[in-house]
Design a protein around this motif. Structure first.
Motif, short mmCIF file in Angstrom:
data_model
loop_
_atom_site.label_atom_id
_atom_site.label_comp_id
_atom_site.label_asym_id
_atom_site.label_seq_id
_atom_site.Cartn_x
_atom_site.Cartn_y
_atom_site.Cartn_z
N SER A 49 -29.12 30.49 -57.53
CA SER A 49 -28.16 29.85 -58.45
C SER A 49 -28.37 30.31 -59.89
O SER A 49 -27.41 30.41 -60.65
CB SER A 49 -28.25 28.33 -58.35
OG SER A 49 -29.49 27.87 -58.82
N GLU A 61 -19.48 25.89 -62.77
CA GLU A 61 -20.02 25.52 -61.47
C GLU A 61 -21.36 26.18 -61.21
O GLU A 61 -22.25 25.58 -60.61
CB GLU A 61 -19.03 25.89 -60.35
CG GLU A 61 -17.79 25.04 -60.31
CD GLU A 61 -16.72 25.54 -61.27
OE1 GLU A 61 -16.85 26.68 -61.78
OE2 GLU A 61 -15.78 24.78 -61.53
N GLN A 64 -23.95 24.38 -63.28
CA GLN A 64 -24.09 23.02 -62.77
C GLN A 64 -24.89 23.01 -61.47
O GLN A 64 -25.73 22.13 -61.26
CB GLN A 64 -22.72 22.39 -62.54
CG GLN A 64 -22.77 20.95 -62.11
CD GLN A 64 -21.37 20.37 -61.94
OE1 GLN A 64 -20.39 21.10 -61.80
NE2 GLN A 64 -21.28 19.05 -61.94
N THR A 65 -24.67 23.98 -60.61
CA THR A 65 -25.44 24.09 -59.38
C THR A 65 -26.91 24.33 -59.67
O THR A 65 -27.79 23.69 -59.08
CB THR A 65 -24.89 25.23 -58.51
OG1 THR A 65 -23.51 24.99 -58.25
CG2 THR A 65 -25.64 25.35 -57.20
N ILE A 69 -29.93 21.64 -58.72
CA ILE A 69 -31.05 22.07 -57.87
C ILE A 69 -32.36 21.96 -58.65
O ILE A 69 -33.37 21.51 -58.10
CB ILE A 69 -30.83 23.50 -57.36
CG1 ILE A 69 -29.67 23.53 -56.36
CG2 ILE A 69 -32.09 24.04 -56.69
CD1 ILE A 69 -29.27 24.92 -55.93
#
Length: 159
Positions: A49, A61, A64-65, A69
């Protein structure tokens, strides 16, 4: 000192710094014998990510991922280290604990990057609205009819 502040203010440097530091500590922590794949799995997802965030420089996104995590990895690190402390060597323990200590700092840096890219955290209710919605009867839809047109066939009478 202003050069360091200016450098850390750059969004791309923040993401690259977080990715490099965690890559260094995660790879050294994996040199020990963990005995399971959970630590490797969620850290691998985090690094993927982070690479996605570096590649998609404007994607909310992606960052944000990585942020989600990384924040959840704090809990996962505590559980993994406490459960497998006895079977790990000193090298792996030291680097995994240092990695755990650095995670809140990297969460703050990723959150700053998330805000820089235009992301906002949801506040309030699950379905935010500023006005009250009224009930809509789907059996009898009300549509405004033009004043100058001829009335058409009644579609409701067909059924």
């Amino acid at each position: 000192m202003t050069d360091l502040n200016e450098l850390m203010g750059s969004p791309f440097v923040r993401v690259k710094l977080v990715a490099f530091v965690h890559f260094f500590f995660i790879s050294n922590a994996m040199l020990g014998s963990w005995g399971h794949g959970a630590y490797e799995f969620y850290n691998f997802l985090f690094l993927i990510s982070m690479f996605w965030s570096m590649h998609s420089k404007d994607s909310i996104e992606a960052i944000q991922t990585a942020l989600v995590i990384n924040a959840s990895s704090i809990f996962f690190d505590i559980v993994s280290i406490s459960l497998h402390f006895g079977i790990m060597n000193g090298w792996a323990v030291a680097f995994s604990i240092i990695n755990l200590i650095l995670r809140p700092v990297s969460v703050a840096l990723l959150y700053k990057e998330f805000n820089t890219r235009g992301g906002t955290l949801p506040t309030g209710s699950v379905f935010p609205t500023s006005q009250q919605r009224s009930y809509q009867d789907i059996d009898r839809p009300t549509q405004p009819t033009p004043t100058n047109s001829q009335p058409g066939p009644n579609v409701a009478s067909i059924f």
